[in-house]
Motif scaffolding. Structure first.
Motif, PDB file in Angstrom:
ATOM      1  N   ALA A 199       8.729   6.486  -6.072  1.00 15.97           N
ATOM      2  CA  ALA A 199       9.338   5.447  -5.237  1.00 15.97           C
ATOM      3  C   ALA A 199       9.869   4.339  -6.133  1.00 15.97           C
ATOM      4  O   ALA A 199       9.334   4.076  -7.217  1.00 15.97           O
ATOM      5  N   GLN A 200      10.923   3.701  -5.660  1.00 15.16           N
ATOM      6  CA  GLN A 200      11.524   2.600  -6.396  1.00 15.16           C
ATOM      7  C   GLN A 200      12.152   1.625  -5.419  1.00 15.16           C
ATOM      8  O   GLN A 200      12.826   2.032  -4.461  1.00 15.16           O
ATOM      9  N   LEU A 201      11.929   0.349  -5.641  1.00 13.63           N
ATOM     10  CA  LEU A 201      12.535  -0.720  -4.839  1.00 13.63           C
ATOM     11  C   LEU A 201      13.459  -1.516  -5.735  1.00 13.63           C
ATOM     12  O   LEU A 201      13.072  -1.919  -6.835  1.00 13.63           O
TER      13      LEU A 201
ATOM     14  N   SER B  12      16.548  -5.696   4.967  1.00 15.88           N
ATOM     15  CA  SER B  12      16.798  -7.118   4.747  1.00 15.88           C
ATOM     16  C   SER B  12      15.541  -7.794   4.213  1.00 15.88           C
ATOM     17  O   SER B  12      14.418  -7.409   4.543  1.00 15.88           O
ATOM     18  N   ARG B  13      15.738  -8.803   3.396  1.00 19.65           N
ATOM     19  CA  ARG B  13      14.606  -9.572   2.888  1.00 19.65           C
ATOM     20  C   ARG B  13      13.874 -10.292   4.018  1.00 19.65           C
ATOM     21  O   ARG B  13      12.665 -10.530   3.939  1.00 19.65           O
ATOM     22  N   LEU B  14      14.589 -10.625   5.081  1.00 19.47           N
ATOM     23  CA  LEU B  14      13.966 -11.333   6.196  1.00 19.47           C
ATOM     24  C   LEU B  14      13.037 -10.448   7.011  1.00 19.47           C
ATOM     25  O   LEU B  14      12.156 -10.958   7.701  1.00 19.47           O
TER      26      LEU B  14
ATOM     27  N   ALA C 271       5.428  -1.083   4.406  1.00 24.93           N
ATOM     28  CA  ALA C 271       5.280  -0.205   3.242  1.00 24.93           C
ATOM     29  C   ALA C 271       5.896  -0.802   1.986  1.00 24.93           C
ATOM     30  O   ALA C 271       5.498  -0.449   0.868  1.00 24.93           O
ATOM     31  N   TRP C 272       6.853  -1.718   2.135  1.00 24.01           N
ATOM     32  CA  TRP C 272       7.570  -2.266   0.984  1.00 24.01           C
ATOM     33  C   TRP C 272       7.260  -3.729   0.743  1.00 24.01           C
ATOM     34  O   TRP C 272       7.939  -4.386  -0.055  1.00 24.01           O
ATOM     35  N   THR C 273       6.256  -4.268   1.387  1.00 25.00           N
ATOM     36  CA  THR C 273       5.954  -5.692   1.226  1.00 25.00           C
ATOM     37  C   THR C 273       5.483  -6.005  -0.191  1.00 25.00           C
ATOM     38  O   THR C 273       5.928  -6.980  -0.805  1.00 25.00           O
ATOM     39  N   HIS C 274       4.576  -5.182  -0.729  1.00 22.18           N
ATOM     40  CA  HIS C 274       4.041  -5.478  -2.060  1.00 22.18           C
ATOM     41  C   HIS C 274       5.091  -5.315  -3.162  1.00 22.18           C
ATOM     42  O   HIS C 274       5.248  -6.233  -3.988  1.00 22.18           O
ATOM     43  N   PRO C 275       5.822  -4.203  -3.244  1.00 22.75           N
ATOM     44  CA  PRO C 275       6.851  -4.139  -4.286  1.00 22.75           C
ATOM     45  C   PRO C 275       7.941  -5.188  -4.119  1.00 22.75           C
ATOM     46  O   PRO C 275       8.510  -5.651  -5.112  1.00 22.75           O
ATOM     47  N   LEU C 276       8.226  -5.589  -2.879  1.00 29.45           N
ATOM     48  CA  LEU C 276       9.199  -6.663  -2.679  1.00 29.45           C
ATOM     49  C   LEU C 276       8.677  -7.974  -3.249  1.00 29.45           C
ATOM     50  O   LEU C 276       9.436  -8.755  -3.836  1.00 29.45           O
TER      51      LEU C 276
ATOM     52  N   HIS D 158       2.425 -13.917   5.620  1.00 27.93           N
ATOM     53  CA  HIS D 158       1.585 -13.163   6.546  1.00 27.93           C
ATOM     54  C   HIS D 158       0.966 -11.941   5.886  1.00 27.93           C
ATOM     55  O   HIS D 158       0.058 -11.334   6.421  1.00 27.93           O
ATOM     56  N   ALA D 159       1.477 -11.528   4.712  1.00 31.10           N
ATOM     57  CA  ALA D 159       0.999 -10.310   4.059  1.00 31.10           C
ATOM     58  C   ALA D 159      -0.103 -10.645   3.059  1.00 31.10           C
ATOM     59  O   ALA D 159      -0.187 -11.748   2.527  1.00 31.10           O
ATOM     60  N   HIS D 160      -0.942  -9.652   2.819  1.00 32.10           N
ATOM     61  CA  HIS D 160      -2.009  -9.802   1.829  1.00 32.10           C
ATOM     62  C   HIS D 160      -1.440  -9.487   0.454  1.00 32.10           C
ATOM     63  O   HIS D 160      -1.054  -8.364   0.165  1.00 32.10           O
ATOM     64  N   ILE D 161      -1.366 -10.473  -0.418  1.00 26.50           N
ATOM     65  CA  ILE D 161      -0.822 -10.307  -1.758  1.00 26.50           C
ATOM     66  C   ILE D 161      -1.980 -10.234  -2.734  1.00 26.50           C
ATOM     67  O   ILE D 161      -2.712 -11.221  -2.923  1.00 26.50           O
TER      68      ILE D 161
END
Length: 509
Positions: A129-131, A191-193, A198-203, A235-238
């Motif tokens: 996978a790649q973002l 979109s970034r918004l 699934a892509w929150t952490h790599p973003l 709102h996400a767990h980082i």
């Protein structure tokens, strides 16, 4: 084969594609079925030819078109549809195990790379996978390895193998080499918004690097950008930067739809241009027109986002919908320009696209989206890919009555009523609106909505007191719902409010 004029993805992930020769292609929300309407015949009395097929069994004449349309669908859908018959051989990957989840590196890993336009790419540890965050920092693409779609029972077996692959299993469920599904790379555009979970952490990793490289040019820009990033992803767990995080990849939809009877087709000539979309009462999610993507993002204040071919992004400014911000990528910073809809700049020679034309289209699509959102009703039927979610809900039948000469009347605990008449007409409406029953308020003055489905599949959203050609159906359905409401919400008044079901007969034409 004719070229694509424009493509529309609706909120249920169904597609409506207009071709240059006047023909029209529609794809079901799950992607497993399509309806192709030929160009209108020259004589008005001739019928328009229609062909309905399974996507995986499409004829060779339509194969290339279906591949392009499915590529567009998978780019913006929550789950891809990947029939093995339509995956080119040079794009197949033969893996000995299914890729269900990937591990992402820490924030200080060398796997974060930058390109010449200022974008940041984050690759998973195993490379599956790649973002890639765009140079303007407002959108990103996610590319990942995904297996081909399988039947629903085989999906369950594969899910079991995925869940047991991280632990110890007492049974040997390893498939034989002939059962290994083909894999391919799937590209998604977000979109970034509104990033999927699934892509929150790599973003977050990409945004951290993107902000850091701009902070080298301006500390003020870096601090404001970091604050904005925390607000968007708060709102996400980082996890800590030194932690390797595993995330599950999007799973493909089944090869065969479990609910094909819920596929709804839009009959008629269809939209011949983007401006005809204003006549649609459905929520539009994505529109492709002349190489430019228009994305509608819902919420308390919906916005429209335009992705141009030059890597820039134009977005409406929330409640100030007449203002648009243009984000242009750069190696060191992001150039921002603000446009006012009533005073757009004139077109200049050599521009890759017309700002005036693009923003006029975006504003009209946003207006249509707001109008459709305001008239949307919660009793719309569930689409096929949401069937699993419906089955998980604990909804019971509160009343199920078969009326001789009329049809079947059913009331559910979720407040909906389903009436199937003997002539094939179906009515759906709410019997419980969370308001106390009142004898003094007649049914004819209550602004209740219902959905009426004709035997040929056409659907109409009507008011109970609307009258018209379907008044006899609406009157019977309304009286049934009124009886159910009185019976279950006011049990002490059932005796003198009881409605004799045998009187619910249709008025003969």
């Amino acid at each position: 084969m004719a070229q694509v004029r424009f493509m529309v993805m609706y909120d249920d992930e169904s597609l409506d594609v207009s071709l240059t020769d006047g023909s029209r292609l529609q794809v079901s929300p799950c992607g497993s079925e399509y309806l192709l309407e030929q160009a209108p015949p020259p004589h008005p009395l001739q019928e328009r030819r229609r062909a309905r097929h399974r996507t995986r069994f499409t004829i060779s004449r339509h194969r290339d078109l279906l591949r392009d349309v499915l590529k567009f669908r998978n780019k913006y859908a929550a789950q891809p549809y990947l029939p093995e018959e339509l995956i080119p051989k040079h794009l197949r990957q033969n893996l000995t195990s299914e890729v269900c989840e990937v591990a992402w590196p820490s924030a200080d890993s060398s796997t974060l790379t930058r390109d010449s336009s200022g974008g940041v790419a984050v690759s998973s540890v195993d490379g599956h996978a790649q973002l890639t965050l765009s140079g303007c920092g407002q959108e990103f693409t996610a590319e990942f390895t995904c297996r081909s779609s399988r039947d629903q029972n085989r999906n369950q077996n594969q899910n079991h193998q995925c869940s047991s692959s991280t632990g110890v299993s007492d049974t040997d469920d390893t498939p034989t080499p002939a059962e290994f599904p083909a894999h391919t790379r799937v590209l998604q555009h977000h979109s970034r918004l509104h990033p999927p979970p699934a892509w929150t952490h790599p973003l977050y990793l990409a945004l951290s690097q993107w902000e850091a490289q701009r902070a080298q040019c301006s500390d003020a820009v870096g601090q404001s950008g970091a604050a904005g990033k925390e607000r968007e992803l708060g709102h996400a767990h980082i996890p800590p930067s030194e932690t390797v995080v595993k995330t599950r990849l999007p799973f493909p939809v089944p090869l065969t739809c479990p609910a094909p009877h819920q596929h709804r087709w839009r009959y008629g000539s269809g939209a011949s241009d983007w401006s005809d979309l204003s006549a649609s009462a459905e929520l539009v999610r994505v529109v492709w027109c002349q190489g430019i993507i228009y994305r509608l993002i819902g919420g308390a204040v919906p916005v429209v986002e335009v992705s141009a071919a030059d890597g820039s992004v134009i977005r409406s400014n929330g409640v100030l919908a007449e203002y648009f911000t243009h984000y242009r990528p750069s190696a060191s910073t992001t150039v921002e320009s603000v446009y006012y809809l009533s005073a757009l700049p004139p077109d200049q020679p050599g521009q890759p696209y017309s700002i005036r034309t693009v923003l006029t289209r975006a504003s009209r699509l946003l207006q249509c989206y707001k109008q459709a959102s305001s008239t949307r009703t919660p009793i719309m039927p569930q689409c096929c890919w949401r069937t699993v979610e419906v089955k998980q809900c604990e909804v019971s039948v509160m009343s199920d009555v078969q009326v001789e000469g009329t049809g079947q009347f059913q009331a559910l605990s979720d407040g909906t009523a389903h009436i199937n008449f003997l002539d094939g007409v179906q009515v759906q409406m709410l019997w419980n609106t969370h308001t106390p029953a009142q004898d003094s308020v007649p049914l004819s003055v209550r602004a209740e909505l219902c959905q009426l489905t004709l035997p040929d599949g056409q659907q109409h959203l009507l008011q109970v007191d609307g009258g018209g050609a379907y008044h006899r159906y609406l009157d019977v359905a309304g009286r049934w719902c009124n009886w159910v409401k009185q019976s279950y919400l006011s049990p002490n008044r059932v005796q003198h409010l009881y409605l004799n079901l045998r009187n619910l007969t249709l008025i003969s034409q």
